[in-house]
Motif scaffolding. Structure first.
Motif, PDB file in Angstrom:
ATOM      1  N   LYS A 158      16.475  -8.291  22.588  1.00  0.00           N
ATOM      2  CA  LYS A 158      16.406  -6.840  22.425  1.00  0.00           C
ATOM      3  C   LYS A 158      15.135  -6.443  21.680  1.00  0.00           C
ATOM      4  O   LYS A 158      14.476  -5.476  22.037  1.00  0.00           O
ATOM      5  CB  LYS A 158      17.642  -6.353  21.660  1.00  0.00           C
ATOM      6  N   ALA A 159      14.756  -7.224  20.669  1.00  0.00           N
ATOM      7  CA  ALA A 159      13.535  -6.924  19.906  1.00  0.00           C
ATOM      8  C   ALA A 159      12.307  -6.996  20.810  1.00  0.00           C
ATOM      9  O   ALA A 159      11.412  -6.144  20.719  1.00  0.00           O
ATOM     10  CB  ALA A 159      13.392  -7.895  18.740  1.00  0.00           C
ATOM     11  N   THR A 160      12.268  -7.982  21.700  1.00  0.00           N
ATOM     12  CA  THR A 160      11.141  -8.106  22.631  1.00  0.00           C
ATOM     13  C   THR A 160      11.073  -6.909  23.560  1.00  0.00           C
ATOM     14  O   THR A 160       9.990  -6.383  23.836  1.00  0.00           O
ATOM     15  CB  THR A 160      11.239  -9.421  23.437  1.00  0.00           C
ATOM     16  N   VAL A 161      12.219  -6.457  24.055  1.00  0.00           N
ATOM     17  CA  VAL A 161      12.243  -5.287  24.941  1.00  0.00           C
ATOM     18  C   VAL A 161      11.712  -4.067  24.192  1.00  0.00           C
ATOM     19  O   VAL A 161      10.818  -3.360  24.688  1.00  0.00           O
ATOM     20  CB  VAL A 161      13.665  -5.029  25.490  1.00  0.00           C
ATOM     21  N   TYR A 162      12.236  -3.802  23.002  1.00  0.00           N
ATOM     22  CA  TYR A 162      11.795  -2.632  22.236  1.00  0.00           C
ATOM     23  C   TYR A 162      10.304  -2.721  21.904  1.00  0.00           C
ATOM     24  O   TYR A 162       9.566  -1.746  22.051  1.00  0.00           O
ATOM     25  CB  TYR A 162      12.617  -2.472  20.958  1.00  0.00           C
ATOM     26  N   ASN A 163       9.847  -3.890  21.466  1.00  0.00           N
ATOM     27  CA  ASN A 163       8.434  -4.054  21.121  1.00  0.00           C
ATOM     28  C   ASN A 163       7.545  -3.890  22.348  1.00  0.00           C
ATOM     29  O   ASN A 163       6.484  -3.255  22.278  1.00  0.00           O
ATOM     30  CB  ASN A 163       8.194  -5.415  20.473  1.00  0.00           C
TER      31      ASN A 163
END
Length: 144
Positions: free
Chosen positions: A59-64
């Protein structure tokens, strides 16, 4: 012009590189999902769809990645309200209809409306753009 879904991973990686973005496998997957058609998608939807085939994109990769893509002009962030941000693959100037009941967002071509009467700008600034979101709801029933 071919749809982005028809582009190879190498072509998408080259597109990202051209925008100054390091083309990791996850970023290429997210680019393939977002850039092949005009789409409005929340980060949670991107997360769900990019992982639907067994991929493991955090999820962090998607948001970033969405933040980087917006910063580099590949997509636009549309802030519906403080709790709802949608990512728009249409980067041309335009406005939106937003259905408050269904959550759907629809493009309004820029040339079909005008915005008049802007207040004086603060000294040393210029208008970069104007984005209008027209909020819609079902029409009230007319009582006879």
């Amino acid at each position: 012009m071919r749809a982005f879904q028809d582009h190879t991973s190498q072509e998408l990686a080259d597109l990202l590189r051209d925008r100054g973005i390091n083309p990791t496998a996850q970023r290429v997957d997210i680019a393939r999902l977002l850039l092949y058609r005009r789409i409005h998608m929340a980060a949670e939807e991107v997360f769900r769809l990019v992982n639907r085939d067994g991929s493991h994109v955090s999820k962090a990769t998607v948001y970033n990645t969405l933040g980087v893509f917006a910063e580099k002009g590949l997509i636009r962030e549309v802030v519906i309200d403080p709790a709802r941000v949608v990512y728009d693959s249409n980067t041309a100037p335009h406005h939106h209809f937003y259905n408050v009941e269904t959550g759907e967002l629809f493009d309004i071509e820029e040339h079909t409306m005008s915005v008049d009467g802007l207040p004086p700008l603060p000294q040393g600034t210029e208008v970069e753009g104007v984005e209008v979101i027209v909020r819609l709801r079902p029409a009230a029933e007319t009582v006879s």
